[in-house]
Motif scaffolding. Structure first.
Motif, PDB file in Angstrom:
ATOM      1  N   LEU A 152      58.481 190.948  23.417  1.00 13.17           N
ATOM      2  CA  LEU A 152      58.008 191.810  24.419  1.00 13.17           C
ATOM      3  C   LEU A 152      59.066 193.429  24.191  1.00 13.17           C
ATOM      4  CD1 LEU A 152      59.453 189.870  26.770  1.00 13.17           C
ATOM      5  CD2 LEU A 152      56.939 190.611  26.566  1.00 13.17           C
ATOM      6  N   SER A 172      48.291 195.043  26.568  1.00  9.49           N
ATOM      7  CA  SER A 172      49.586 193.888  27.095  1.00  9.49           C
ATOM      8  C   SER A 172      49.407 192.807  28.040  1.00  9.49           C
ATOM      9  CB  SER A 172      49.691 194.881  28.785  1.00  9.49           C
ATOM     10  OG  SER A 172      49.696 196.250  28.396  1.00  9.49           O
ATOM     11  N   THR A 175      50.129 190.683  25.010  1.00  8.74           N
ATOM     12  CA  THR A 175      51.892 190.642  25.033  1.00  8.74           C
ATOM     13  C   THR A 175      51.714 189.279  26.094  1.00  8.74           C
ATOM     14  OG1 THR A 175      51.694 192.193  23.455  1.00  8.74           O
ATOM     15  CG2 THR A 175      53.672 191.255  24.917  1.00  8.74           C
ATOM     16  N   VAL A 176      51.227 189.203  27.000  1.00  9.70           N
ATOM     17  CA  VAL A 176      51.963 188.392  27.887  1.00  9.70           C
ATOM     18  C   VAL A 176      51.706 186.989  27.631  1.00  9.70           C
ATOM     19  CG1 VAL A 176      51.788 187.871  30.371  1.00  9.70           C
ATOM     20  CG2 VAL A 176      52.394 190.291  29.616  1.00  9.70           C
ATOM     21  N   CYS A 179      53.901 185.363  24.704  1.00 12.02           N
ATOM     22  CA  CYS A 179      55.117 185.838  25.592  1.00 12.02           C
ATOM     23  C   CYS A 179      55.040 184.041  26.311  1.00 12.02           C
ATOM     24  CB  CYS A 179      55.429 186.642  26.775  1.00 12.02           C
ATOM     25  SG  CYS A 179      57.088 186.232  27.740  1.00 12.02           S
ATOM     26  N   ILE A 239      53.634 193.662  30.852  1.00 15.34           N
ATOM     27  CA  ILE A 239      54.787 192.962  30.176  1.00 15.34           C
ATOM     28  C   ILE A 239      56.365 193.514  30.512  1.00 15.34           C
ATOM     29  CG2 ILE A 239      55.916 194.090  27.820  1.00 15.34           C
ATOM     30  CD1 ILE A 239      53.668 194.623  26.904  1.00 15.34           C
TER      31      ILE A 239
END
Length: 319
Positions: A152, A172, A175-176, A179, A239
């Protein structure tokens, strides 16, 4: 009805000196009763009720106390604090910390990464030295947590470099989504810790007043994580929102660890009851974390598909 609501409000939101006094009296009373008196003693019942009320009003009033503290920090009521604030505003990063919520969130993410990584290394070393599967389980949990935070932090910096809003949004949500996938792996580590807590009788132990400090921290951590998640969800930074969800995961695990410590310190009802309650709580925590991970993946996928459709529609119109 209004009279009862008014009375309830007075009970839950008393003067600050009442909160301090009940905490200073209630928590030592509970400790003395649990340590030296039988559970069916009349004084024990009184101390349990009083300490429960003290803990309730303390947790309920933490947001109000935090708001009051922020008012003092940003006001001129205290000359020393006002002078310190003027000094901090002279420097770029300290001024950003005071005024910029996103900057504070990013800094908290970096600080959390350092703390998690240091604790993970410490637990892995102790697991190796003492040949403890329990320490290894804790170390692996914090390693995965550190890896998610590192991802992150890295992607926050990459996202800030994009000048196009559409590219920032796409990166974004990607990336999430990653995650969320890593949180599924984190849930496996949490399940391993939970199994050891339940069936192998491992867990956290605190001595003396440390258990009350830990209880206060765990409740504050949970309330703060929920409040911050709600606050940062409003600024539409995927994020940062994901980082706050990760903090909520840590808070839930802290509450479960606190339960095992409470049982270890105070419960005399036997191992069967402890196993049952730890199984229920551990199952709920792991299920909630898995549910949040799946929700993050589905939520990011939905927004990615929407962004791609908008981008494709714009491209077709240009053609």
């Amino acid at each position: 009805m209004k009279r009862y609501l008014k009375l309830l409000k007075r009970l839950l939101f008393p003067h600050v000196w009442v909160i301090i006094a009940t905490s200073l009296i209630g928590f030592p009373m509970a400790y003395v009763s649990l340590r030296f008196l039988p559970s069916n003693h009349p004084i024990s019942y009184v101390s349990y009720i009083f300490s429960a009320y003290a803990l309730t009003i303390l947790c309920v009033n933490l947001p109000r106390m935090k708001k009051r503290w922020q008012t003092i920090l940003h006001g001129d009521e205290v000359a020393g604090i006002a002078a310190l604030r003027r000094l901090l505003y002279r420097h770029r990063y300290t001024a950003l910390y005071l005024d910029n919520r996103k900057f504070r969130a990013k800094l908290a993410l970096c600080v959390g990464l350092v703390i998690n990584l240091g604790y993970a290394i410490f637990r892995c070393i102790t697991g190796f030295l003492f040949h403890s599967a329990w320490f290894w389980a804790i170390g692996i949990y914090y390693i995965i947590l550190s890896a998610i935070r590192l991802m992150l932090v890295r992607n926050v910096r990459i996202t800030d470099q994009f000048t196009c809003a559409a590219e920032r949004r796409l990166h974004s949500y990607k990336t999430v989504r990653r995650c969320g996938a890593m949180m599924v792996v984190l849930n496996l580590a949490m399940t391993g810790m939970t199994v050891q807590m339940i069936w192998l009788n491992h867990g956290y132990e605190y001595r003396g007043y440390m258990i009350y400090v830990s209880a206060l921290y765990a409740f504050y951590y949970l309330i703060s994580a929920i409040v911050q998640l709600i606050q940062y969800a409003k600024i539409h930074e995927p994020i940062i929102t994901c980082a706050k969800i990760l903090s909520l995961v840590g808070a839930l695990m802290s509450m479960f660890a606190l339960q095992t410590a409470m049982f270890s310190a105070f419960d005399k009802s036997g191992m069967e009851y402890q196993h049952m309650m730890n199984t229920i709580t551990g199952g709920i925590v792991c299920t909630m974390v898995l549910g949040m991970a799946i929700w993050i993946i589905l939520w990011s996928n939905r927004h990615l598909n929407q962004s791609r459709r908008i981008e494709n529609d714009g491209t077709q119109q240009q053609i």
